[in-house]
Scaffold this motif. Structure first.
Motif, PDB file in Angstrom:
ATOM      1  N   UNK A   1      67.665  18.632  45.434  1.00 12.97           N
ATOM      2  CA  UNK A   1      66.884  18.979  44.241  1.00 12.97           C
ATOM      3  C   UNK A   1      66.312  17.761  43.532  1.00 12.97           C
ATOM      4  N   UNK A   2      66.666  16.569  43.998  1.00 12.62           N
ATOM      5  CA  UNK A   2      66.328  15.348  43.265  1.00 12.62           C
ATOM      6  C   UNK A   2      65.054  14.713  43.806  1.00 12.62           C
ATOM      7  N   UNK A   3      64.207  14.254  42.892  1.00 14.53           N
ATOM      8  CA  UNK A   3      63.017  13.471  43.248  1.00 14.53           C
ATOM      9  C   UNK A   3      63.252  12.053  42.745  1.00 14.53           C
ATOM     10  N   UNK A   4      63.689  11.147  43.612  1.00 13.07           N
ATOM     11  CA  UNK A   4      64.081   9.812  43.152  1.00 13.07           C
ATOM     12  C   UNK A   4      62.889   8.903  42.878  1.00 13.07           C
ATOM     13  N   UNK A   5      63.046   8.053  41.851  1.00 14.58           N
ATOM     14  CA  UNK A   5      62.072   6.999  41.608  1.00 14.58           C
ATOM     15  C   UNK A   5      60.678   7.453  41.232  1.00 14.58           C
ATOM     16  N   UNK A   6      60.554   8.616  40.591  1.00 11.83           N
ATOM     17  CA  UNK A   6      59.217   9.077  40.203  1.00 11.83           C
ATOM     18  C   UNK A   6      58.574   8.146  39.182  1.00 11.83           C
ATOM     19  N   UNK A   7      59.383   7.437  38.473  1.00 10.17           N
ATOM     20  CA  UNK A   7      58.958   6.540  37.399  1.00 10.17           C
ATOM     21  C   UNK A   7      59.895   5.341  37.452  1.00 10.17           C
ATOM     22  N   UNK A   8      59.458   4.150  37.041  1.00  9.77           N
ATOM     23  CA  UNK A   8      60.355   2.990  37.089  1.00  9.77           C
ATOM     24  C   UNK A   8      61.682   3.203  36.370  1.00  9.77           C
ATOM     25  N   UNK A   9      61.727   4.153  35.431  1.00  8.72           N
ATOM     26  CA  UNK A   9      62.937   4.341  34.643  1.00  8.72           C
ATOM     27  C   UNK A   9      63.675   5.649  34.918  1.00  8.72           C
ATOM     28  N   UNK A  10      63.202   6.464  35.815  1.00  6.91           N
ATOM     29  CA  UNK A  10      63.873   7.757  35.948  1.00  6.91           C
ATOM     30  C   UNK A  10      63.637   8.401  37.301  1.00  6.91           C
TER      31      UNK A  10
END
Length: 347
Positions: A248-257
């Protein structure tokens, strides 16, 4: 019913995104290490986006290997020093490279190692100038922390970034080695923080957080800090460094999350050594490259040009001691459940 203009706009956006991903895949190069590494399910994969990281190398590996990390997935963004050669000599390292500009591709750069090497694994997102720490580290280590998170059903742990600095002016320490800076940069300043509830709509990237859940209502995003105080930067101080990259996880979509995560009831601390080494020269180089999306480098350069001997130290600075004191100060979060875990399982 959606208008034809809206439909056309969505189709154009999807086509543009496909082209962006295709450009990224074409520019990607695998430089070193196994393409299908054998990483045990109970071990954490460190994911590091790097450019010209030689300055940090020795102290970085010393700390994270002592923490228990055995596997590192680096993605290089166009180093011109001997970072590549150094990383090839380090055990447990996988190295890919993509030199496309961060401004348009940082999410893909950060997501790639997790999706390629860290599926169904805990991944620790760290930069080379960051030291990840948490309550009880010396007693339970990273393995004990992960065990607690899994017992909670959490798939992410938030950490707050603590900017570390010396008592001396920054110009006076520009020639310090990174190991020397780790010893001398012993102060921080949390006197001025802009705080927002985790799901506040005032957070610039609030939409990316909508699908995340929290188990501690006190969890916040923080901005500013000493960099805001000294340079007028509205920098985000909150990250999701430790993430379980499950379905279910989308890793690293943003530098902080990362998205799709369940956040633990405790937070860690990332001691950030952005001002170690010749920061002014790094900022000048990044401005020249023009590939960063934010204006933080320009803000610092403007101040330094007016005040070359700027110091971050003031009467509001505090000396680093341990994470527990930051919990008491309200900067990091602890919990009764975690305290009981530390006492019961690791006394």
């Amino acid at each position: 019913m959606k208008s034809p203009a809206h439909i056309l706009r969505r189709l154009w956006q999807r086509a543009a995104e496909r082209r962006r991903i295709a450009r990224f895949n074409k520019a990607l190069r695998h430089l070193h290490g196994p393409k299908t590494p054998e990483i045990p399910a109970d071990e954490v994969l460190a994911i590091v986006l790097v450019r010209n990281g030689n300055y940090y190398m020795d102290a970085f590996f010393d700390y994270y290997r002592a923490l228990g990390i055995k596997h590192f997935a680096f993605i290089d963004n166009g180093s011109t020093d001997d970072t590549i050669e150094r990383l090839r000599r380090e055990p447990g390292v996988i190295l890919d490279q993509c030199a496309l500009p961060l401004a348009g591709y940082e999410d893909l750069l950060r997501a790639y190692p997790a999706q390629t090497y860290g599926q169904n694994r805990w991944c620790l997102y760290i930069d080379m100038d960051e030291v990840f720490d948490f309550e009880g580290r010396a007693r339970i280590g990273l393995t004990g922390l992960v065990s607690y998170l899994e017992g909670q059903g959490a798939t992410a742990m938030v950490a707050q970034m603590l900017e570390m600095f010396p008592k001396a002016p920054l110009s006076a320490v520009a020639d310090f080695s990174y190991a020397h800076a780790l010893d001398e940069f012993t102060y921080f300043d949390i006197s001025r923080l802009d705080r927002f509830d985790y799901h506040s709509v005032e957070i610039p990237f609030a939409a990316l957080l909508e699908g995340n859940t929290i188990s501690n209502a006190s969890l916040q995003f923080m901005f500013g800090g000493v960099r805001g105080k000294a340079f007028g930067e509205n920098c985000c101080l909150t990250k999701h460094p430790l993430v379980f990259n499950g379905p279910e996880v989308a890793p690293g979509l943003h530098p902080h999350l990362s998205a799709g995560v369940r956040c633990a009831d405790i937070t860690g601390v990332i001691k950030h050594y952005k001002f170690a080494g010749d920061m002014a020269a790094r900022d000048a180089a990044s401005l020249l490259s023009g590939d960063l999306a934010h204006g933080e480098d320009a803000a610092r350069t403007a101040v330094l040009s007016q005040t070359p001997d700027v110091t971050l130290f003031s009467l509001e600075a505090r000396r680093w001691n341990r994470v527990e004191l930051l919990i008491r100060a309200g900067f990091a979060l602890g919990s009764d459940q975690y305290t009981a875990y530390l006492e019961q399982h690791h006394s």
